[in-house]
Design a protein around this motif. Sequence first.
Motif, PDB file in Angstrom:
ATOM      1  N   GLY A   4       2.728   6.514  18.503  1.00 38.75           N
ATOM      2  CA  GLY A   4       3.620   5.631  18.681  1.00 38.75           C
ATOM      3  C   GLY A   4       3.398   4.260  17.579  1.00 38.75           C
ATOM      4  O   GLY A   4       3.988   3.301  17.958  1.00 38.75           O
ATOM      5  N   LYS A   5       2.631   4.635  16.533  1.00 33.40           N
ATOM      6  CA  LYS A   5       2.605   3.544  15.572  1.00 33.40           C
ATOM      7  C   LYS A   5       2.975   4.014  14.259  1.00 33.40           C
ATOM      8  O   LYS A   5       3.006   5.108  13.974  1.00 33.40           O
ATOM      9  CB  LYS A   5       1.154   3.189  15.455  1.00 33.40           C
ATOM     10  N   LEU A   6       3.702   3.167  13.389  1.00 35.45           N
ATOM     11  CA  LEU A   6       4.344   3.494  12.017  1.00 35.45           C
ATOM     12  C   LEU A   6       2.946   3.604  11.183  1.00 35.45           C
ATOM     13  O   LEU A   6       2.169   3.027  11.275  1.00 35.45           O
ATOM     14  CB  LEU A   6       4.923   2.194  11.531  1.00 35.45           C
ATOM     15  N   LEU A   7       3.073   4.754  10.420  1.00 34.67           N
ATOM     16  CA  LEU A   7       2.132   5.038   9.640  1.00 34.67           C
ATOM     17  C   LEU A   7       2.397   4.106   8.130  1.00 34.67           C
ATOM     18  O   LEU A   7       3.410   3.896   7.799  1.00 34.67           O
ATOM     19  CB  LEU A   7       2.337   6.453   8.988  1.00 34.67           C
ATOM     20  N   SER A   8       1.242   3.726   7.577  1.00 35.61           N
ATOM     21  CA  SER A   8       1.183   2.798   6.570  1.00 35.61           C
ATOM     22  C   SER A   8       1.733   3.612   5.341  1.00 35.61           C
ATOM     23  O   SER A   8       1.719   4.592   5.131  1.00 35.61           O
ATOM     24  CB  SER A   8      -0.026   2.065   6.284  1.00 35.61           C
ATOM     25  N   THR A   9       2.200   2.541   4.333  1.00 32.75           N
ATOM     26  CA  THR A   9       2.866   3.166   3.182  1.00 32.75           C
ATOM     27  C   THR A   9       1.669   3.629   2.342  1.00 32.75           C
ATOM     28  O   THR A   9       1.756   4.681   1.454  1.00 32.75           O
ATOM     29  CB  THR A   9       3.495   1.987   2.220  1.00 32.75           C
ATOM     30  N   PHE A  10       0.550   2.907   2.509  1.00 28.57           N
ATOM     31  CA  PHE A  10      -0.771   3.375   1.729  1.00 28.57           C
ATOM     32  C   PHE A  10      -1.160   4.802   2.126  1.00 28.57           C
ATOM     33  O   PHE A  10      -1.528   5.759   1.343  1.00 28.57           O
ATOM     34  CB  PHE A  10      -1.743   2.483   2.173  1.00 28.57           C
ATOM     35  N   TYR A  11      -1.147   5.090   3.552  1.00 32.75           N
ATOM     36  CA  TYR A  11      -1.413   6.567   4.080  1.00 32.75           C
ATOM     37  C   TYR A  11      -0.365   7.420   3.550  1.00 32.75           C
ATOM     38  O   TYR A  11      -0.523   8.584   3.123  1.00 32.75           O
ATOM     39  CB  TYR A  11      -1.483   6.388   5.407  1.00 32.75           C
ATOM     40  N   LEU A  12       0.926   7.009   3.718  1.00 34.35           N
ATOM     41  CA  LEU A  12       1.927   7.968   3.240  1.00 34.35           C
ATOM     42  C   LEU A  12       2.308   8.291   1.968  1.00 34.35           C
ATOM     43  O   LEU A  12       2.578   9.447   1.497  1.00 34.35           O
ATOM     44  CB  LEU A  12       3.509   7.434   3.894  1.00 34.35           C
ATOM     45  N   PHE A  13       1.735   7.440   0.933  1.00 30.00           N
ATOM     46  CA  PHE A  13       2.332   7.378  -0.451  1.00 30.00           C
ATOM     47  C   PHE A  13       0.963   7.304  -1.299  1.00 30.00           C
ATOM     48  O   PHE A  13       0.949   8.258  -2.191  1.00 30.00           O
ATOM     49  CB  PHE A  13       3.310   6.339  -0.889  1.00 30.00           C
ATOM     50  N   GLU A  14       0.167   6.187  -1.195  1.00 32.64           N
ATOM     51  CA  GLU A  14      -0.806   5.821  -2.186  1.00 32.64           C
ATOM     52  C   GLU A  14      -1.905   7.045  -2.021  1.00 32.64           C
ATOM     53  O   GLU A  14      -2.226   7.457  -3.063  1.00 32.64           O
ATOM     54  CB  GLU A  14      -1.335   4.355  -1.950  1.00 32.64           C
ATOM     55  N   THR A  15      -2.294   7.298  -1.006  1.00 32.86           N
ATOM     56  CA  THR A  15      -3.556   8.123  -0.517  1.00 32.86           C
ATOM     57  C   THR A  15      -3.171   9.652  -1.376  1.00 32.86           C
ATOM     58  O   THR A  15      -3.856  10.040  -1.986  1.00 32.86           O
ATOM     59  CB  THR A  15      -3.766   8.095   0.756  1.00 32.86           C
ATOM     60  N   PRO A  16      -1.869  10.259  -0.945  1.00 28.94           N
ATOM     61  CA  PRO A  16      -1.868  11.499  -1.498  1.00 28.94           C
ATOM     62  C   PRO A  16      -1.366  11.568  -2.996  1.00 28.94           C
ATOM     63  O   PRO A  16      -1.807  12.469  -3.704  1.00 28.94           O
ATOM     64  CB  PRO A  16      -0.575  11.969  -0.712  1.00 28.94           C
ATOM     65  N   ILE A  17      -0.939  10.476  -3.373  1.00 28.06           N
ATOM     66  CA  ILE A  17      -0.656  10.437  -4.860  1.00 28.06           C
ATOM     67  C   ILE A  17      -2.010  10.282  -5.734  1.00 28.06           C
ATOM     68  O   ILE A  17      -2.226  10.979  -6.810  1.00 28.06           O
ATOM     69  CB  ILE A  17       0.253   9.116  -5.221  1.00 28.06           C
ATOM     70  N   GLN A  18      -2.886   9.222  -5.016  1.00 29.22           N
ATOM     71  CA  GLN A  18      -4.075   9.390  -5.676  1.00 29.22           C
ATOM     72  C   GLN A  18      -4.947  10.733  -5.770  1.00 29.22           C
ATOM     73  O   GLN A  18      -5.745  11.022  -6.538  1.00 29.22           O
ATOM     74  CB  GLN A  18      -5.032   8.347  -4.992  1.00 29.22           C
ATOM     75  N   ASP A  19      -4.878  11.367  -4.492  1.00 28.22           N
ATOM     76  CA  ASP A  19      -5.265  13.045  -4.462  1.00 28.22           C
ATOM     77  C   ASP A  19      -4.979  13.498  -5.491  1.00 28.22           C
ATOM     78  O   ASP A  19      -5.621  14.612  -6.563  1.00 28.22           O
ATOM     79  CB  ASP A  19      -5.181  13.365  -3.194  1.00 28.22           C
ATOM     80  N   ALA A  20      -3.450  13.491  -5.774  1.00 25.82           N
ATOM     81  CA  ALA A  20      -2.866  14.471  -6.605  1.00 25.82           C
ATOM     82  C   ALA A  20      -3.543  14.107  -8.163  1.00 25.82           C
ATOM     83  O   ALA A  20      -3.648  14.944  -8.911  1.00 25.82           O
ATOM     84  CB  ALA A  20      -1.363  14.281  -6.805  1.00 25.82           C
ATOM     85  N   CYS A  21      -3.550  12.814  -8.539  1.00 26.46           N
ATOM     86  CA  CYS A  21      -3.835  12.135  -9.641  1.00 26.46           C
ATOM     87  C   CYS A  21      -5.379  12.960  -9.924  1.00 26.46           C
ATOM     88  O   CYS A  21      -5.572  13.441 -11.038  1.00 26.46           O
ATOM     89  CB  CYS A  21      -3.994  10.883  -9.766  1.00 26.46           C
ATOM     90  N   LYS A  22      -6.294  12.869  -8.896  1.00 25.02           N
ATOM     91  CA  LYS A  22      -7.637  13.231  -9.071  1.00 25.02           C
ATOM     92  C   LYS A  22      -7.703  14.558  -9.290  1.00 25.02           C
ATOM     93  O   LYS A  22      -8.257  15.198 -10.228  1.00 25.02           O
ATOM     94  CB  LYS A  22      -8.345  12.922  -7.930  1.00 25.02           C
ATOM     95  N   ALA A  23      -6.722  15.477  -8.566  1.00 27.52           N
ATOM     96  CA  ALA A  23      -6.558  16.834  -8.885  1.00 27.52           C
ATOM     97  C   ALA A  23      -5.999  17.360 -10.370  1.00 27.52           C
ATOM     98  O   ALA A  23      -6.573  18.563 -10.686  1.00 27.52           O
ATOM     99  CB  ALA A  23      -5.746  17.624  -7.811  1.00 27.52           C
ATOM    100  N   ALA A  24      -5.404  16.361 -10.645  1.00 28.23           N
ATOM    101  CA  ALA A  24      -4.540  16.778 -11.959  1.00 28.23           C
ATOM    102  C   ALA A  24      -5.435  16.156 -13.113  1.00 28.23           C
ATOM    103  O   ALA A  24      -5.066  16.604 -14.345  1.00 28.23           O
ATOM    104  CB  ALA A  24      -3.203  16.371 -11.973  1.00 28.23           C
ATOM    105  N   GLY A  25      -6.526  15.490 -12.888  1.00 30.32           N
ATOM    106  CA  GLY A  25      -7.202  14.915 -14.073  1.00 30.32           C
ATOM    107  C   GLY A  25      -6.593  13.496 -14.431  1.00 30.32           C
ATOM    108  O   GLY A  25      -7.214  13.202 -15.716  1.00 30.32           O
ATOM    109  N   LEU A  26      -5.709  13.021 -13.857  1.00 27.92           N
ATOM    110  CA  LEU A  26      -5.062  11.753 -14.382  1.00 27.92           C
ATOM    111  C   LEU A  26      -5.813  10.492 -13.846  1.00 27.92           C
ATOM    112  O   LEU A  26      -5.125   9.993 -12.804  1.00 27.92           O
ATOM    113  CB  LEU A  26      -3.515  11.949 -13.841  1.00 27.92           C
ATOM    114  N   VAL A  27      -6.964  10.333 -14.222  1.00 30.93           N
ATOM    115  CA  VAL A  27      -7.947   9.301 -13.679  1.00 30.93           C
ATOM    116  C   VAL A  27      -8.276   8.443 -14.710  1.00 30.93           C
ATOM    117  O   VAL A  27      -8.760   8.904 -15.932  1.00 30.93           O
ATOM    118  CB  VAL A  27      -8.982   9.703 -12.787  1.00 30.93           C
ATOM    119  N   ARG A  28      -8.426   7.156 -14.427  1.00 33.54           N
ATOM    120  CA  ARG A  28      -9.044   6.203 -15.269  1.00 33.54           C
ATOM    121  C   ARG A  28     -10.463   6.074 -15.010  1.00 33.54           C
ATOM    122  O   ARG A  28     -10.770   6.164 -13.615  1.00 33.54           O
ATOM    123  CB  ARG A  28      -8.532   4.644 -15.009  1.00 33.54           C
TER     124      ARG A  28
END
Length: 213
Positions: A4-28
Amino acid sequence: MSHGKLLSTFYLFETPIQDACKAAGLVRPGGRAGTGRGTVSAHRFRHTVGTQLAERGAKLHTIMKVLGHTSVSMALVYAQISDQEVLRDYKAVLGPGATIAGPAADELRNGSLPDAAVDWLTTNFFKTELELGRCLRLPAEGPCECDLYLTCAKFVTTPEYAPRLRARREVEQTLALDAAQRGWEREVERHRCTSDRIDKLLADLGQPAHPEE
């Protein structure tokens, strides 16, 4: 939605994008506990979409719609006047050797427009269009209340507006004739003055008053 609650944009976008970056080695390097921050963000994707739209000839209104902008100037940050119609109009008024007429024409030809004014026009040129030309008045100068093609020092027009100028001239002459038949001398003078001013603008643009001429 989740429970019943809206999922945050951080959960929907930022978190999976950061996970993908780490998996691909695109990390500062750096960050808390030695963890790096991904080099790609949701905002970067958004910026890429806006830039690609502009580079491929999308209209400014399309860019605004896709990105959810309410300000034209915000869309122009992406477009950088990449919209070809806006770029063509911009060059027709502010480009070297442009054929222009109106009170602001001399200022443009002489290059006496301040750099700050040129910068503002570059970013906001889309918003300067009027019925018969362009208004180069800056926001700092306050609102305009004059008759734009008669007395305003900031008015300029180009040959592309010749059909509109002729149409407005015909309207003014028709109104002057009607006023004369009614005995309204001041109205006759006003409409004839407007018609004469448009004649002068057309002449300065090298355009005939009648299209068949």
